[in-house]
Design an enzyme around this catalytic site. Structure first.
Site, PDB file in Angstrom:
ATOM      1  N   LYS A 123       0.831  -1.200   0.000  1.00 41.23           N
ATOM      2  CA  LYS A 123       0.000   0.000   0.000  1.00 41.23           C
ATOM      3  C   LYS A 123       0.869   1.256   0.000  1.00 41.23           C
ATOM      4  O   LYS A 123       0.670   2.168  -0.803  1.00 41.23           O
ATOM      5  CB  LYS A 123      -0.926  -0.001   1.215  1.00 41.23           C
ATOM      6  CG  LYS A 123      -2.005   1.091   1.177  1.00 41.23           C
ATOM      7  CD  LYS A 123      -2.796   1.159   2.467  1.00 41.23           C
ATOM      8  CE  LYS A 123      -3.539  -0.108   2.771  1.00 41.23           C
ATOM      9  NZ  LYS A 123      -4.731  -0.286   1.930  1.00 41.23           N
ATOM     10  N   ARG A 146      -3.767   2.765   8.444  1.00 37.68           N
ATOM     11  CA  ARG A 146      -4.011   1.474   7.789  1.00 37.68           C
ATOM     12  C   ARG A 146      -2.747   0.629   7.759  1.00 37.68           C
ATOM     13  O   ARG A 146      -1.634   1.153   7.726  1.00 37.68           O
ATOM     14  CB  ARG A 146      -4.471   1.681   6.338  1.00 37.68           C
ATOM     15  CG  ARG A 146      -5.717   2.529   6.154  1.00 37.68           C
ATOM     16  CD  ARG A 146      -5.939   2.762   4.656  1.00 37.68           C
ATOM     17  NE  ARG A 146      -6.955   3.746   4.374  1.00 37.68           N
ATOM     18  CZ  ARG A 146      -8.183   3.471   3.929  1.00 37.68           C
ATOM     19  NH1 ARG A 146      -8.528   2.229   3.736  1.00 37.68           N
ATOM     20  NH2 ARG A 146      -9.057   4.420   3.688  1.00 37.68           N
ATOM     21  N   GLY A 187      -8.324  -7.584   4.216  1.00 34.63           N
ATOM     22  CA  GLY A 187      -9.202  -7.801   5.359  1.00 34.63           C
ATOM     23  C   GLY A 187      -8.563  -8.482   6.543  1.00 34.63           C
ATOM     24  O   GLY A 187      -9.214  -8.693   7.570  1.00 34.63           O
ATOM     25  N   MET A 201      -5.848  -7.456   8.414  1.00 33.62           N
ATOM     26  CA  MET A 201      -5.314  -6.596   9.470  1.00 33.62           C
ATOM     27  C   MET A 201      -6.182  -5.357   9.626  1.00 33.62           C
ATOM     28  O   MET A 201      -7.152  -5.167   8.913  1.00 33.62           O
ATOM     29  CB  MET A 201      -3.849  -6.267   9.183  1.00 33.62           C
ATOM     30  CG  MET A 201      -2.947  -7.496   9.314  1.00 33.62           C
ATOM     31  SD  MET A 201      -1.214  -7.125   9.036  1.00 33.62           S
ATOM     32  CE  MET A 201      -1.220  -6.715   7.315  1.00 33.62           C
ATOM     33  N   ARG A 221      -3.400  -1.666  -6.264  1.00 29.74           N
ATOM     34  CA  ARG A 221      -2.580  -2.868  -6.117  1.00 29.74           C
ATOM     35  C   ARG A 221      -2.964  -3.826  -7.233  1.00 29.74           C
ATOM     36  O   ARG A 221      -4.043  -3.706  -7.814  1.00 29.74           O
ATOM     37  CB  ARG A 221      -2.797  -3.525  -4.753  1.00 29.74           C
ATOM     38  CG  ARG A 221      -4.228  -3.974  -4.497  1.00 29.74           C
ATOM     39  CD  ARG A 221      -4.429  -4.407  -3.060  1.00 29.74           C
ATOM     40  NE  ARG A 221      -5.822  -4.726  -2.774  1.00 29.74           N
ATOM     41  CZ  ARG A 221      -6.325  -4.873  -1.558  1.00 29.74           C
ATOM     42  NH1 ARG A 221      -5.553  -4.700  -0.511  1.00 29.74           N
ATOM     43  NH2 ARG A 221      -7.597  -5.180  -1.375  1.00 29.74           N
ATOM     44  N   HIS A 255      -1.636 -42.051   1.317  1.00 31.56           N
ATOM     45  CA  HIS A 255      -1.998 -42.906   0.179  1.00 31.56           C
ATOM     46  C   HIS A 255      -3.217 -42.358  -0.543  1.00 31.56           C
ATOM     47  O   HIS A 255      -3.244 -42.250  -1.775  1.00 31.56           O
ATOM     48  CB  HIS A 255      -2.272 -44.336   0.670  1.00 31.56           C
ATOM     49  CG  HIS A 255      -2.790 -45.242  -0.406  1.00 31.56           C
ATOM     50  ND1 HIS A 255      -4.143 -45.415  -0.643  1.00 31.56           N
ATOM     51  CD2 HIS A 255      -2.145 -45.998  -1.326  1.00 31.56           C
ATOM     52  CE1 HIS A 255      -4.300 -46.244  -1.654  1.00 31.56           C
ATOM     53  NE2 HIS A 255      -3.107 -46.625  -2.080  1.00 31.56           N
ATOM     54  N   ARG A 299       8.709 -48.744 -12.238  1.00 35.13           N
ATOM     55  CA  ARG A 299       9.308 -49.174 -10.973  1.00 35.13           C
ATOM     56  C   ARG A 299       8.903 -50.614 -10.689  1.00 35.13           C
ATOM     57  O   ARG A 299       7.714 -50.936 -10.661  1.00 35.13           O
ATOM     58  CB  ARG A 299       8.847 -48.260  -9.826  1.00 35.13           C
ATOM     59  CG  ARG A 299       9.467 -48.625  -8.480  1.00 35.13           C
ATOM     60  CD  ARG A 299       9.006 -47.685  -7.383  1.00 35.13           C
ATOM     61  NE  ARG A 299       7.606 -47.917  -7.020  1.00 35.13           N
ATOM     62  CZ  ARG A 299       6.921 -47.148  -6.163  1.00 35.13           C
ATOM     63  NH1 ARG A 299       7.505 -46.080  -5.630  1.00 35.13           N
ATOM     64  NH2 ARG A 299       5.667 -47.419  -5.873  1.00 35.13           N
ATOM     65  N   SER A 354      16.277 -41.488 -10.147  1.00 35.19           N
ATOM     66  CA  SER A 354      15.040 -40.753  -9.910  1.00 35.19           C
ATOM     67  C   SER A 354      14.896 -40.595  -8.399  1.00 35.19           C
ATOM     68  O   SER A 354      14.884 -41.589  -7.670  1.00 35.19           O
ATOM     69  CB  SER A 354      13.834 -41.512 -10.480  1.00 35.19           C
ATOM     70  OG  SER A 354      12.650 -40.785 -10.260  1.00 35.19           O
ATOM     71  N   GLY A 396      13.119 -40.333  -5.246  1.00 33.92           N
ATOM     72  CA  GLY A 396      11.783 -40.612  -4.699  1.00 33.92           C
ATOM     73  C   GLY A 396      11.603 -39.824  -3.418  1.00 33.92           C
ATOM     74  O   GLY A 396      11.866 -40.323  -2.317  1.00 33.92           O
ATOM     75  N   CYS A 434      10.433 -38.079  -8.759  1.00 34.62           N
ATOM     76  CA  CYS A 434       9.128 -38.689  -9.025  1.00 34.62           C
ATOM     77  C   CYS A 434       8.238 -38.740  -7.790  1.00 34.62           C
ATOM     78  O   CYS A 434       7.207 -39.404  -7.794  1.00 34.62           O
ATOM     79  CB  CYS A 434       9.291 -40.093  -9.609  1.00 34.62           C
ATOM     80  SG  CYS A 434      10.103 -41.253  -8.484  1.00 34.62           S
ATOM     81  N   TYR A 480      14.344 -33.692 -15.288  1.00 30.08           N
ATOM     82  CA  TYR A 480      12.887 -33.717 -15.389  1.00 30.08           C
ATOM     83  C   TYR A 480      12.259 -33.822 -14.007  1.00 30.08           C
ATOM     84  O   TYR A 480      12.905 -34.195 -13.021  1.00 30.08           O
ATOM     85  CB  TYR A 480      12.410 -34.884 -16.270  1.00 30.08           C
ATOM     86  CG  TYR A 480      12.627 -36.264 -15.692  1.00 30.08           C
ATOM     87  CD1 TYR A 480      11.676 -36.844 -14.844  1.00 30.08           C
ATOM     88  CD2 TYR A 480      13.771 -37.006 -15.993  1.00 30.08           C
ATOM     89  CE1 TYR A 480      11.870 -38.103 -14.312  1.00 30.08           C
ATOM     90  CE2 TYR A 480      13.967 -38.270 -15.466  1.00 30.08           C
ATOM     91  CZ  TYR A 480      13.017 -38.817 -14.624  1.00 30.08           C
ATOM     92  OH  TYR A 480      13.209 -40.065 -14.096  1.00 30.08           O
TER      93      TYR A 480
END
Length: 886
Positions: free
Chosen positions: A26, A96, A105, A107, A352, A468, A630, A777, A779, A844, A864
């Site tokens: 602000k 403010r 909203g 504070m 803003r 799970h 796997r 990979s 896990g 993964c 990746y």
């Protein structure tokens, strides 16, 4: 010397828009608007560093702060020609909050500060409007008593309602100056009754009380919750803005409003907002009066009769439209604006970047890029990756009524309604009859997979965000609420209870996996719309990202979904999920309960064609792309029979005695199965299991490659490796099976053998393990468990307290623990590539779909990430953002 206070106004400012960390959003934007020459009431900003100092020094201020504030107040006085506390010509101010990111909203705010029994008379004289003056004074007493002194606002609302009844009027606007004067006196009396001391008349006391309240509101419960939900560090603190008041409640030529430069729901390039004539800002948001539309078009669309601002104040509306255009061009983003009109003059109180839906964010980013206001890179950075969940799953209609039962964890996004069922078999049976069901379980296990797939959504009383239930539901694209601890689920009685309310089998319930809400009855849902803007932004993201994005999938449906979402292969195919389907579970149990190699081989021979068929379908869909499979990982106890009828099925298939099988099952019992006989340890002790799986993979790959003529790229992953020797032994067995199958079929396929790094020892010894690996990979689900020593399925019971107390900044199963688990990932990557510079590296675990974790993976140099199908777009966008930020 530290500068604690910055001033703005009169076309000049000591701050800038890029100083949000110091001045808060602000304060920085008020300074920027002032410097742009926009009409901003003059004011001062007390920096966020004061907030930090305040909490680090026993809620004391820096010694020089009061003098700095006094000097800044004097500048405001000179600018507006009024004096703070002067009975004849009083300066009034607002106080403010202003954190560096918007916390709407959360504070506290105080308006009309500087009024007392004397200055109210001066305000009435100077304004020529006694009613306005006393209305402002009663508002101040009400707001200050609530925010600063802790007197609940309902006391004052009650007094107003009683007064209106006595006067025989319905609206606040019907009350006269005398009425407000009388109520101001009643408000002061109520405050004194509640506190035992008079309402403060000294304006300096008022000012510092309000400043303290704003700093104090940084630590109130709602602000803490908002910070936790939005990952805002407590250390950031808030700034305080003290600004000369302008008044929208001075008559019919005055007004106040809130506006967006574009529609925040749809992203359409049209003004959106509300205003009220003869009102102050809180009237617009408090619902005391019904706000009016900003534009004529919006009024007509809403069928409203009260005139729009465009119609009732055309000249000022024209000025406001000019400001909209100027601010949007300057900030190059959709703006959320607060304004006041005082006697026909427009004043800007805030701007803003506006909050918006995912749909609007996409449209605004793409439209602005197409219009040349921003470039593609900026457009990519404008859209919050996690917000894409809104576009990929059904959501609840925000206007639909709902009956909240309880809340759990928002484990998998989307919303669904259906009949409550309490077993996976019941879910599957009822779904076959065309009924929509919600599977309600204390917790789920892999054995529930068929019921989860059949259900519209999943609800569990236990488990966390990576339990799970959560992991599987996300992979399937099913909404899931987990860890709803207030629920008492009785699967045998087929009921669940919460706070005295009971849900029986067949009762309609609704779950919202985006918020964690559980509701009684069916709530209307809205179906997702993947518009052209989505494809456009994803195309831009793919141009800039370096990380590839694969998926975790083990069914043809999930595989196709992920490919449609742009997955570039499979990073994790969990073969154990395939074993629970149909008749397979009997063969799996027969294999596990067999007492010798021949018995196991007999059972595995039944599983081989089923496994091969699974892989054929997946390879067809992912042809030309890598598929990481796997080999069997979970502890064997997850597959064992539990009920007598299940033992009887296996006994019949094996021609064995039930009692003998039960003894064998007891022999296989483990006290800590997650650290027991699982992963590569199964392959070492029961090599025939991995040999069957390797044969199924190679036979399927050859079949698809021969039939389609396209390359199939299987990557065989050995789980839970701790030593180089384990991997070397199992790699040799996989290679032997490959040679055997290739000789039988007269056809070879290229393949790779690698491992999951999911134990701290494996990360530490990665340079040695790399000798036997073509890829790693990470896990991170199990790596997090084994590094921190926390079970992810039990962590939901206490991790929230850890996050609340800032022990962990965020649940480490949701976003990777960069200081601990992350260091092991980096160590494993560095050491692995020290042995093999070209070693392929990926991740993964569920972290692969978390934007912060994706950014970490980019920085760690991984090739990746792999995530559940519905998180693929999120990971693609997050990977692009990580590349652009680097």
């Amino acid at each position: 010397m530290t500068k604690w206070v910055y001033t703005f106004g009169d076309g000049a400012a000591e701050g800038r828009a890029d100083m949000k960390n110091l001045l808060g959003g602000k304060g920085a934007n008020l300074a920027e608007m002032s410097a742009l020459g926009l009409p901003v009431p003059p004011g001062l900003t007390i920096t966020t560093e004061v907030c930090t100092y305040y909490y680090e020094n026993g809620q004391e201020y820096p010694a020089e702060l009061r003098a700095d504030v006094d000097a800044a107040i004097a500048k405001i006085e000179a600018s507006v020609g009024a004096k703070f506390g002067d009975p004849k010509n009083p300066l009034l101010v607002s106080v403010r909050s202003g954190a560096r990111v918007s916390m709407p909203g959360m504070m506290d705010t105080v308006l009309n500060l500087g009024l007392n029994d004397e200055t109210v008379e001066g305000l009435a004289e100077n304004s020529g409007n006694e009613r306005f003056a006393w209305d402002s004074y009663r508002r101040f007493i009400q707001m200050y008593s609530d925010v600063v002194l802790g007197v609940d606002h309902y006391h004052f609302e009650e007094l107003i309602e009683m007064h209106k009844e006595d006067k025989g009027v319905d609206l606040d606007t019907d009350l006269t100056a005398e009425d407000w004067k009388e109520l101001a006196g009643a408000f002061k009396e109520k405050t004194e009754d509640e506190l035992g001391r008079p309402f403060p008349q000294d304006v300096e006391e008022q000012l510092w009380g309000a400043i303290g309240a704003v700093f104090g509101s940084w630590q109130i419960d709602r602000a803490k919750v908002y910070r936790r939900l939005n990952n805002i560090p407590e250390s950031w603190g808030t700034a305080v803005n003290v600004q000369a008041m302008v008044f929208g409640n001075m008559g019919d030529t005055s007004a106040t409003g809130v506006a967006f430069t574009r529609d925040p729901s749809t992203g359409e390039n049209e003004y959106y907002g509300e205003y009220l004539i003869n009102a102050q800002g809180e009237d617009v948001v408090a619902g005391i009066r019904t706000p009016q539309n900003l534009t004529k078009c919006a009024r007509e669309a809403a069928g409203a009769t009260l005139p729009s601002m465009e119609e009732s104040m055309p000249e000022v509306f024209g000025q406001l439209a000019d400001v909209f255009e100027k601010l949007e061009r300057h900030y190059k983003d959709m703006q959320d604006i607060e304004f006041t009109v005082q006697h026909g003059k427009l004043w800007m109180l805030q701007t803003r970047s506006g909050k918006r839906t995912a749909k609007a964010a996409l449209k605004i980013a793409v439209d602005m890029a197409n219009d040349g206001l921003i470039d593609e890179k900026t457009a990519i950075l404008r859209v919050e990756p996690k917000a894409l969940d809104q576009l990929l799953h059904p959501t609840l209609d925000p206007d639909a009524p709902r009956d909240l039962l309880t809340r759990g964890l928002p484990a998998s996004p989307g919303a669904a309604s259906g009949m409550a069922v309490f077993t996976a078999d019941e879910a599957e049976a009822m779904a076959k009859d065309g009924k929509a069901v919600i599977l309600c379980r204390l917790e789920t296990s892999p054995e529930d997979i068929h019921g989860m797939h059949a259900a519209k959504g999943v609800l569990t009383a236990r488990g966390g965000m990576t339990s799970h239930a959560a992991v599987v539901a996300r992979g399937m694209g099913r909404p899931c609420v987990s860890g709803a601890g207030q629920l008492r689920i009785d699967a045998k009685a087929e009921t669940m209870t919460c706070m005295g309310r009971e849900v029986k089998k067949g009762d309609q319930i609704t779950i919202d996996g985006g918020t964690g809400e559980v509701m009684i009855g069916a709530v209307k849902t809205l179906q997702p719309e993947l518009a052209g803007d989505f494809a456009t932004l994803m195309g831009w993201a793919d141009k800039y990202r370096k990380l590839r994005v694969r998926t975790n999938a083990d069914t043809p449906h999930d595989t196709q979904t992920a490919r449609d979402f742009g997955a570039e292969g499979i990073g994790l195919c969990r073969t154990e999920h395939m074993f629970f389907e149909g008749e397979r579970i009997v063969a799996v149990r027969e294999m596990i309960l067999a007492e010798d190699v021949e018995g196991r081989k007999h059972a595995l021979a039944q599983l081989l064609p089923m496994q091969r068929g699974d892989f054929v379908e997946i390879f067809k869909i992912m042809r030309g792309l890598p598929v990481t499979i796997r080999l069997l990982d979970p502890p064997l106890h997850e597959f064992l029979p539990r009920e007598d009828d299940e033992f009887e099925d296996v006994a019949k298939a094996m021609g064995a005695d039930v009692a003998k099988l039960k003894r064998r099952a007891a022999d296989l019992h483990e006290f800590n199965p997650m650290l027991g006989h699982r992963g590569c340890r199964l392959g070492i002790t029961y090599p025939e299991i991995y040999e069957m799986q390797a044969r199924a993979i190679f036979e399927a790959a050859i079949e698809v490659e021969v039939k389609t003529g396209e390359t199939v790229v299987p990557e065989i992953m050995i789980p839970l490796v701790a030593t180089e020797k384990e991997l070397a032994i199992l790699r040799a067995r996989v290679e032997a099976m490959a040679a055997e199958v290739f000789a039988e079929k007269g056809h070879k396929v290229d393949y790779m053998v690698g491992t999951m790094i999911e134990l701290p020892r494996a990360a530490i010894r990665a340079d040695k393990i790399a000798n036997a690996a073509d890829f790693f990979s990470f896990g991170t689900n199990d790596l997090t468990q084994t590094t921190i020593g926390i079970s992810r399925d039990d962590a939901g019971r206490f991790l929230e307290d850890y996050v609340k107390q800032d022990i962990f900044p965020i649940d480490p199963f949701v976003s990777i623990d960069q200081e601990g688990v992350g260091e092991l990932v980096k160590l494993g990557a560095e050491r692995g590539r020290s042995t093999k510079p070209g070693l392929k590296l990926g991740i993964c675990g569920e972290h692969g779909g978390d934007p912060a974790s994706v950014e970490f993976c980019h920085g760690a140099g991984l090739d990746y990430v792999s995530c559940s199908p519905y998180r693929v777009p999120i990971a693609r966008l997050a990977a692009a953002q990580a590349a652009l930020k680097a």
